[in-house]
Design a protein around this motif. Sequence first.
Motif, PDB file in Angstrom:
ATOM      1  N   GLY A   1       1.476   3.265  -2.374  1.00  0.00           N
ATOM      2  CA  GLY A   1       0.702   3.958  -3.216  1.00  0.00           C
ATOM      3  C   GLY A   1       1.245   3.710  -4.972  1.00  0.00           C
ATOM      4  O   GLY A   1       0.434   4.483  -5.586  1.00  0.00           O
TER       5      GLY A   1
ATOM      6  N   GLN B   1      -7.461   4.673  -1.181  1.00  0.00           N
ATOM      7  CA  GLN B   1      -6.685   6.231  -2.029  1.00  0.00           C
ATOM      8  C   GLN B   1      -7.251   6.068  -3.568  1.00  0.00           C
ATOM      9  O   GLN B   1      -7.466   5.658  -4.689  1.00  0.00           O
ATOM     10  CB  GLN B   1      -5.694   4.960  -2.619  1.00  0.00           C
ATOM     11  CG  GLN B   1      -4.736   4.358  -0.402  1.00  0.00           C
ATOM     12  CD  GLN B   1      -3.214   4.382  -1.600  1.00  0.00           C
ATOM     13  OE1 GLN B   1      -2.756   3.781  -2.341  1.00  0.00           O
ATOM     14  NE2 GLN B   1      -2.208   3.507   0.275  1.00  0.00           N
TER      15      GLN B   1
ATOM     16  N   GLN C   1     -10.101   4.163  -8.215  1.00  0.00           N
ATOM     17  CA  GLN C   1      -9.867   3.855  -6.234  1.00  0.00           C
ATOM     18  C   GLN C   1      -9.272   2.558  -6.540  1.00  0.00           C
ATOM     19  O   GLN C   1      -9.372   1.671  -6.570  1.00  0.00           O
ATOM     20  CB  GLN C   1     -11.575   3.960  -5.466  1.00  0.00           C
ATOM     21  CG  GLN C   1     -10.759   4.216  -3.670  1.00  0.00           C
ATOM     22  CD  GLN C   1     -12.701   4.267  -3.706  1.00  0.00           C
ATOM     23  OE1 GLN C   1     -13.667   4.764  -4.382  1.00  0.00           O
ATOM     24  NE2 GLN C   1     -13.087   4.647  -2.587  1.00  0.00           N
TER      25      GLN C   1
ATOM     26  N   TYR D   1       1.140  -1.554   0.020  1.00  0.00           N
ATOM     27  CA  TYR D   1       0.068  -0.005  -0.114  1.00  0.00           C
ATOM     28  C   TYR D   1       1.228   1.711  -0.072  1.00  0.00           C
ATOM     29  O   TYR D   1       0.564   2.147   0.628  1.00  0.00           O
ATOM     30  CB  TYR D   1      -1.128  -0.088   1.379  1.00  0.00           C
ATOM     31  CG  TYR D   1      -1.996  -1.349   1.287  1.00  0.00           C
ATOM     32  CD1 TYR D   1      -2.667  -1.639   0.205  1.00  0.00           C
ATOM     33  CD2 TYR D   1      -2.054  -1.520   2.460  1.00  0.00           C
ATOM     34  CE1 TYR D   1      -3.546  -2.544   0.085  1.00  0.00           C
ATOM     35  CE2 TYR D   1      -2.505  -3.061   2.463  1.00  0.00           C
ATOM     36  CZ  TYR D   1      -3.457  -3.528   1.313  1.00  0.00           C
ATOM     37  OH  TYR D   1      -3.922  -4.441   2.011  1.00  0.00           O
TER      38      TYR D   1
ATOM     39  N   LEU E   1      -6.594   7.369  -6.907  1.00  0.00           N
ATOM     40  CA  LEU E   1      -4.788   6.474  -8.317  1.00  0.00           C
ATOM     41  C   LEU E   1      -5.248   7.812  -9.231  1.00  0.00           C
ATOM     42  O   LEU E   1      -6.391   7.237  -9.409  1.00  0.00           O
ATOM     43  CB  LEU E   1      -5.586   5.187  -8.439  1.00  0.00           C
ATOM     44  CG  LEU E   1      -5.007   4.325  -7.126  1.00  0.00           C
ATOM     45  CD1 LEU E   1      -4.970   3.130  -7.080  1.00  0.00           C
ATOM     46  CD2 LEU E   1      -3.819   4.588  -6.308  1.00  0.00           C
TER      47      LEU E   1
ATOM     48  N   ASP F   1      -0.194   6.495  -6.461  1.00  0.00           N
ATOM     49  CA  ASP F   1      -1.573   8.003  -5.263  1.00  0.00           C
ATOM     50  C   ASP F   1      -1.351   9.347  -5.711  1.00  0.00           C
ATOM     51  O   ASP F   1      -0.308   9.308  -5.617  1.00  0.00           O
ATOM     52  CB  ASP F   1      -1.737   6.962  -3.851  1.00  0.00           C
ATOM     53  CG  ASP F   1      -2.071   7.443  -2.747  1.00  0.00           C
ATOM     54  OD1 ASP F   1      -3.486   8.177  -3.345  1.00  0.00           O
ATOM     55  OD2 ASP F   1      -1.944   7.834  -1.763  1.00  0.00           O
TER      56      ASP F   1
END
Length: 441
Positions: free
Chosen positions: A80, A124, A119, A78, A126, A147
Amino acid sequence: MMHTSLQSRLAIGIAIPVAIATLLAVVLVSYGARQLVDDFVLSRLEHDLETLVAGVELRPGAPPHQGQQLTQVYQQPYSGHYFQIETEGSAPQRSRSLWDQQLDLPSLEPGERRSFRTQGPEGQPLMLLVEGFRQSGQSAVVGVAEDIGPLAATVRLLQTGVAVLGVLLLGLIVLSQTALIRRGLAPVNALRTELQRLERGDIQELNADHVPLEIRPLILEINQLIRLLSSRLTRSRNALGNLAHSLKTPLTILDGLAGNEPEAPEEVRRQVVAMRNIVERELRRARLAGSGMPGATLAPETALSELADVFTRVYAHRAIDFDIQVTPQLRLPLDREDFLELAGVLIDNACKWCHGRVRVSVQRLGEETLLTVDDDGPGCPPEQRESLAERGWRVDEEQPGSGLGLAIAVDTVNQYGGRLTFDDSPLGGLRVKATLVTGRD
């Protein structure tokens, strides 16, 4: 009908386009900031996408193999930064940063590329760049995402700042423009003050010096109109007076002849008397035109005091007590001759019938001026009051006079758009109230 000031109209006319321009500026800045973020992120994603595609090996019946590793950020869960490769007939290959999540990639033809916002993991926001390619006879779709939450927060902060700055700028512009408008309209306000002074009789013409070129022609035209009206009024007044005076001599001769000839018909005598009364009335009407100059004013307290002195001497044998009630320093936009004619008729009538008291009061109520004359005499029956103002009509034939006084008072009152009313007086006699429309102070 609702009336708005010129200053309000100009302020609104300026505020509306400025507000629209400010709103458009905020929208354009917001759109430009968003587009700048998208272009910045896409430029980095394109580099990672090209690196990823260059290192992918497609093998029939097997998942795609990533030969060239991307940066370490794609390995952190995660983080991003994500990528995903999909081929037909095999499970997609995902970056370790996706952990157990999966990107929703569209189906693209080889060589086709698309970018859009979506999303990602943990909600997040994106920016996703997807491209279709073909290798060793096998088609695949590869997507890289980043992200953009921190950048979007910065953009929102920028948008808020621009909006606040726009509102402050709008307020500053409106205030400055309002001040400029007020300053620009100062000559108009000065002109309004001059017109009020002209109405009160403080000045005879408007001042045309030191005024803007746009207003000067208007002031000159108003002054020319004032002079023209004054000249016409003076000529009319003089013509009427001259005519009446020119008729007095032949009427005097006719009256003398009729009186010296016993056989002269009684009708001739009556007509001569009637014509003499008409001439006297027209001479008084000539004085109703006033001095011939607009804007004259008078102090009613002084004028009434002078009339009271005159009637005190005229009716000295009756010892009349005059009570004058006028607001101190009151000035009325009335011609002096008009007021003296009207007040003189009403006071004279009250003196003829009173037992010993006459009260005169003047009040200013809004656009109207009230002249009230009370006496303590026998009064007048209500059924006879409507006939009091008729020309030649007299309540008591034994009293001196021609019966034209109150009729002339009615002419004066009508000239000012007012009315003459009769009522019982608190003193016990008759109350005569003359209401004149004289405008506001």
